[in-house]
Design a protein around this motif. Structure first.
Motif, short mmCIF file in Angstrom:
data_model
loop_
_atom_site.label_atom_id
_atom_site.label_comp_id
_atom_site.label_asym_id
_atom_site.label_seq_id
_atom_site.Cartn_x
_atom_site.Cartn_y
_atom_site.Cartn_z
N PRO A 1 0.84 -1.21 0.00
CA PRO A 1 0.00 0.00 0.00
C PRO A 1 0.87 1.25 0.00
O PRO A 1 1.99 1.23 0.52
N THR A 2 0.33 2.32 -0.54
CA THR A 2 1.13 3.53 -0.70
C THR A 2 1.60 4.10 0.64
O THR A 2 2.61 4.78 0.70
N ASP A 3 0.84 3.83 1.71
CA ASP A 3 1.24 4.41 2.99
C ASP A 3 1.97 3.41 3.89
O ASP A 3 2.04 3.58 5.09
N TRP A 4 2.47 2.35 3.31
CA TRP A 4 3.22 1.37 4.10
C TRP A 4 4.55 1.98 4.52
O TRP A 4 5.14 2.76 3.77
N GLU A 5 5.02 1.59 5.70
CA GLU A 5 6.30 2.14 6.16
C GLU A 5 7.36 1.05 6.12
O GLU A 5 7.11 -0.08 6.52
N GLY A 6 8.53 1.43 5.65
CA GLY A 6 9.65 0.50 5.64
C GLY A 6 9.70 -0.34 4.37
O GLY A 6 8.79 -0.29 3.53
N HIS A 7 10.80 -1.07 4.24
CA HIS A 7 11.02 -1.86 3.04
C HIS A 7 11.28 -3.29 3.47
O HIS A 7 12.35 -3.61 3.98
N PRO A 8 10.31 -4.17 3.28
CA PRO A 8 10.33 -5.49 3.95
C PRO A 8 11.51 -6.37 3.59
O PRO A 8 11.88 -7.20 4.42
N ARG B 1 14.56 -5.68 3.36
CA ARG B 1 15.81 -5.37 4.05
C ARG B 1 15.95 -6.32 5.23
O ARG B 1 14.96 -6.65 5.89
N LYS B 2 17.16 -6.74 5.47
CA LYS B 2 17.34 -7.79 6.48
C LYS B 2 17.02 -7.31 7.88
O LYS B 2 16.72 -8.12 8.76
N ASP B 3 17.08 -6.00 8.10
CA ASP B 3 16.80 -5.52 9.46
C ASP B 3 15.35 -5.05 9.59
O ASP B 3 15.01 -4.35 10.53
N TYR B 4 14.52 -5.45 8.67
CA TYR B 4 13.13 -4.98 8.68
C TYR B 4 12.37 -5.60 9.84
O TYR B 4 12.45 -6.80 10.08
N LYS B 5 11.66 -4.75 10.55
CA LYS B 5 10.81 -5.23 11.63
C LYS B 5 9.36 -5.11 11.17
O LYS B 5 8.94 -4.04 10.71
N VAL B 6 8.60 -6.18 11.31
CA VAL B 6 7.19 -6.14 10.90
C VAL B 6 6.45 -5.20 11.86
O VAL B 6 6.56 -5.35 13.07
N PRO B 7 5.74 -4.22 11.33
CA PRO B 7 5.06 -3.28 12.23
C PRO B 7 3.95 -3.98 12.99
O PRO B 7 3.37 -4.97 12.54
N GLU B 8 3.68 -3.42 14.16
CA GLU B 8 2.64 -4.00 15.01
C GLU B 8 1.26 -3.81 14.39
O GLU B 8 0.46 -4.72 14.30
N PHE B 9 1.02 -2.59 13.94
CA PHE B 9 -0.29 -2.26 13.39
C PHE B 9 -0.14 -1.57 12.05
O PHE B 9 0.84 -0.85 11.82
N TYR B 10 -1.09 -1.81 11.16
CA TYR B 10 -1.19 -1.02 9.94
C TYR B 10 -2.61 -0.47 9.88
O TYR B 10 -3.57 -1.23 9.79
N GLN B 11 -2.72 0.84 10.02
CA GLN B 11 -4.02 1.51 10.01
C GLN B 11 -5.00 0.87 11.00
O GLN B 11 -6.16 0.58 10.67
N GLY B 12 -4.49 0.58 12.18
CA GLY B 12 -5.36 0.03 13.20
C GLY B 12 -5.58 -1.46 13.11
O GLY B 12 -6.23 -2.04 13.96
#
Lengths: 339, 386, 159
Positions: free
Chosen positions: C134-141, C143-154
């Motif tokens: 999605p256009t408002d996603w944060e981060g670049h999955p 990448r090896k140091d990527y952390k999966v976000p806890e929430f996306y838009q609630g």
């Protein structure tokens, strides 16, 4: 039939009300049957069985179950829709197609209204449908519906012209716009039917009429207004429940109306093909309905065989192919009758 | 996406619309986008001015998942789900890539089994592609005829590995099971049955006047555009390029069989139109039957799995291997860091790349043609979005 | 041409920009190019009469670890039937590579994907938006140091 009714009831308004409801007694069961038939015809053409489980033997009650479902279904009106038009549209469409039945002779004894300009009336009143479709498409406030409505308006208006010209050929032969009279002129054996007159002009006129009528009823290969792979459902995308059912009923009523007109004008209507054998008003109903159903079957057959045309190709077929040929038929028949 | 409170409407690429244009969303719920693709159409009446594909509705993080597997073999079920209509081809492409990293030669019988499976899968996939294409054009019946015949292929697969859609059959180093005893005989029967069916489809759909009218001269893809966009498979061959990875970049044992590469010749319209792409698929099915028949003749006995450890550890390095899937060039770019876990798996999916040319060939046609063009590209969203 | 010849040809043309080459001991012979000159190299690869690399098979963004990101271009020539792999390495802090979209049109979506998943910016790309996420996603999955976000838009992300 109105004479018989009048003899028992002295209220004229009641008589005409009853007369007006007679075609409905046919259309509703017919629509149920035609939907069932459509499913079975398509299934058997496609190597399947169609409905088999719901409703007993070969799924005969499937369409009744469908109607029950449609009646119960929530009537959804989109929030952004033009509510009044959205409500009105299905009725306008159905009235348009039902009104055409007023002058279609079901038998020598029954015709809703035996007026002298019956054919003209049918052509005129069936145009009301276009207004209903446009209302449906516009009021839904949905771009896809609007596309469907615009397409169907363009299509129906274009195809009314070849239809009317092809009908004109018959009118020229019969010298009348009264459908009962046109029928009477075709009585006797089947070679008296107009379709076999002045070969090949009337036959060609019939083919033109048939092709154009497919377009008028939005059937394949001219089902562009509701092309499911492009517009999903066209003008009735945003309708549900009974309003959708009304559109559906109108479509099937329309299918029968054009088939009935084809039968009446070209194939002797309620006349038995074998002279007086199985003739008379009661058998007349049988002959008339079977001829109508035959054309319905043809429409279904085409639907499950052919792909769909594109909008511009559709217009091309109407204006550049059907109309010139229809004119040629008119001229041909005209010259023949003169000579 | 739309600026509210102003008369200016912009597309998602920032193009400002003229007043006679409007944006219309085809998808993600639309019968002709073959899944959850969304096409943002800029239309002027019925004429399409621009097409902006919006992907990602079926993104299942294939590449991220693969990096989390602790064995190369575990990626295979995910590959199945990439192109769910041609799972065998996906598995094979991935297995080949891993085998290349391992410098592994699989047993002879495996090579034959893989060819038979891949070609059967190609026929099955093309049947869906052609059937749904007929559906897009408005012909319902050929669709069901083709699904009826595809069932027979799925039955063969079910007989072999128990699954009908997602097989997990071709593994790194071999295949999971040997063929069942009656498989060869049944497949021969199918080949015999298949040939007259293709004639029937041709009579019903291919040479139908309306079908030709709808597809000929529509969505013409010139060769230079096709190559620049790296189109592959029937898409490229439809444009008249005589290129097939099975012959021109051979893998497996395709060089042992006699068969022809089918190219579009513009028989009813221009070279590279939708009808050409359609007919290439139709003719490829016949060629696949030919390949299967030869493979069935020649198949030897032997092992169906090479002697490799349970947990394979290729040497550190990377490689890109491509094979010909029904949709075109499916390539896997695999990076190994010497451990048992793939370091990076990138699937170069043919549908993704072929779809990227869609805006280029849709402009100026009508909405109905967009449907025809999209159908002729033959996308599978599982593979586009991965 | 063999990979060796292709590499020789490239080396003679781009003396400075080629940092590494390898033919032996790898599955796909590759050339490593400095990021800032990627576009010139790409144009040369496509237009040179002997090379004619007109078909970009694949473009993959990779997190190489040690603070570096890489892009791998797998090239093929339809006429000459030869292949070469081009590799570009950039540091994470300044992950910018000239876009080759104008050289091979197919790079458009591939570069968008690499931008989306690995977070490499392709300068000169006409439409560098996220493509799969999605256009408002944060981060670049990827990448090896990527952390999966806890929430996306609630909505809770980890299932």
């Amino acid at each position: 039939m109105d004479q018989i009714l009048k003899s028992f009831l002295d209220n004229e308004i009641l008589v005409y009300t009853i007369m007006a409801f007679v075609p409905l007694l046919w259309i509703v069961p017919y629509a149920l049957f035609a939907v069932y038939l459509e499913r079975k015809v398509s299934a058997h053409m496609q190597d399947r069985l169609g409905p088999m489980y719901t409703g007993g033997w070969h799924g005969w009650a499937q369409t009744i179950a469908d109607i029950l479902k449609l009646i119960q279904k929530e009537d959804i009106v989109p929030a952004a829709a033009d509510k009044k038009l959205h409500l009105l549209a299905p009725y306008v469409v159905f009235i348009g197609s039902y009104a055409a039945f007023a002058t279609i002779p079901f038998s020598s004894a029954y015709i809703g209204s035996n007026i002298n300009i019956g054919l003209f009336y049918i052509i005129a009143v069936s145009s009301v449908v276009v207004a209903g479709l446009l209302m449906a498409g516009w009021s839904s406030n949905n771009k896809w519906s609007l596309f469907g409505a615009m397409r169907s308006a363009a299509q129906i208006i274009s195809y009314e012209i070849p239809t009317a010209i092809a009908i004109l050929v018959v009118v020229m032969i019969a010298g009348s716009l009264n459908l009962q009279e046109i029928n009477q002129q075709q009585s006797g054996w089947f070679w008296n039917w107009f379709v076999f007159k002045y070969p090949p002009f009337v036959l060609v006129a019939f083919l033109i009429y048939f092709v154009a009528s497919l377009a008028e009823t939005n059937r394949t290969p001219f089902d562009i207004p509701e092309a499911e792979s492009e517009l999903v459902a066209g003008y009735h995308t945003e309708y549900s429940g009974m309003k959708f059912a009304l559109f559906f009923l109108a479509e099937y009523a329309n299918m029968f109306a054009v088939s009935a007109i084809a039968a009446t004008l070209f194939f002797g209507g309620w006349n038995s093909p074998f002279g007086d054998f199985l003739g008379g008003p009661i058998w007349g109903v049988f002959w008339f309905l079977s001829k109508g159903m035959f054309f319905i079957f043809l429409q279904m057959w085409l639907r499950w065989t052919l792909p769909r045309l594109r909008v511009d190709q559709l217009m091309y077929v109407s204006w550049k192919v059907l109309i010139p040929w229809a004119f040629a038929c008119v001229v041909g028949v005209g010259l023949w009758t003169l000579l | 996406m739309f600026e509210t409170g102003s008369d200016i409407v912009k597309t998602s690429t920032g193009r400002v619309l003229r007043s006679e244009e409007m944006i219309i969303n085809m998808g993600p719920q639309h019968p002709s986008t073959h899944g959850v693709l969304r096409l943002e159409l800029v239309v002027d009446g019925e004429i399409v001015v621009d097409v902006i594909p919006q992907l990602g509705y079926l993104h299942r993080c294939f590449e991220k998942h693969s990096e989390a597997m602790n064995n190369y073999q575990q990626v295979i079920p995910y590959c199945d789900r990439l192109d769910y209509l041609a799972s065998m081809n996906m598995d094979w492409a991935y297995a080949l890539t891993a085998e290349k990293l391992l410098y592994l030669q699989v047993p002879e019988r495996v090579e034959y089994i893989r060819v038979i499976m891949a070609e059967l899968q190609r026929i099955a996939s093309h049947l869906v592609a052609l059937g749904t294409y007929g559906l897009d054009i408005g012909a319902f019946t050929p669709f069901l005829y083709m699904f009826r015949d595809r069932e027979l292929i799925l039955d063969l697969f079910e007989m072999t590995c128990g699954a009908r859609l997602l097989y997990n059959y071709i593994w790194v180093g071999g295949v999971s099971h040997d063929l069942p005893p009656t498989f060869i005989e049944k497949t021969r029967e199918f080949c015999k049955y298949c040939k007259p069916q293709i004639t029937e489809y041709n009579n019903l759909l291919t040479y139908n006047e309306i079908f030709i009218k709808r597809t000929a001269n529509v969505g013409v893809l010139p060769v230079d555009v096709a190559v620049s966009y790296a189109c592959s498979g029937p898409m490229l061959r439809g444009s008249g390029v005589d290129f097939d990875l099975r012959r021109d970049d051979p893998y497996g044992i395709y060089n042992r069989f006699q068969w022809d590469v089918c190219v579009g010749k513009g028989e009813v319209g221009t070279v590279g139109d939708c009808w050409d792409r359609y007919i290439v698929r139709m003719r490829e099915m016949e060629q696949s039957v030919r390949i299967i028949e030869q493979a069935l003749e020649q198949i030897p006995d032997g092992d169906v799995m090479s002697a490799i450890p349970k947990r394979i550890r290729p040497n550190a390095g990377d490689c890109y291997v491509r094979t010909e899937s029904p949709r075109g060039e499916i390539g896997f770019y695999l990076v190994s860091d010497g451990s048992g876990t793939p370091y990076r798996v990138k699937a170069r999916s043919p549908a993704f790349v072929n779809l990227s040319v869609c805006p280029e060939i849709c402009r100026g046609y009508m909405i109905a043609d967009v449907v025809a063009i999209l159908g002729s590209i033959d996308i599978v969203l599982g593979e586009v979005d991965r | 041409m063999t990979p060796q010849e292709i590499i020789e040809k490239l080396k003679s043309k781009f003396v400075e920009t080629i940092t590494d080459t390898k033919v032996e001991g790898v599955v796909d012979p590759f050339v490593k190019v400095k990021p800032e000159s990627m576009k010139e190299v790409a144009l040369f690869l496509r237009d040179d009469a002997d090379l004619q690399f007109d078909f970009l098979m694949c473009l993959s963004g990779v997190d190489l670890g040690k603070g570096n990101l890489g892009v791998v271009y797998n090239l093929y020539s339809m006429n000459k039937k030869h292949k070469i792999t081009i590799k570009v390495e950039v540091s994470r802090d300044k992950a910018e590579i000239p876009s080759v979209e104008s050289v091979w049109r197919t790079a458009n979506w591939h570069e968008r994907e690499a931008y989306d998943l690995v977070g490499i910016t392709f300068t000169g790309h006409p439409d560098l938006r996220r493509i799969l996420l999605p256009t408002d996603w944060e981060g670049h999955p990827l990448r090896k140091d990527y952390k999966v976000p806890e929430f996306y838009q609630g909505m809770k992300v980890p299932y």
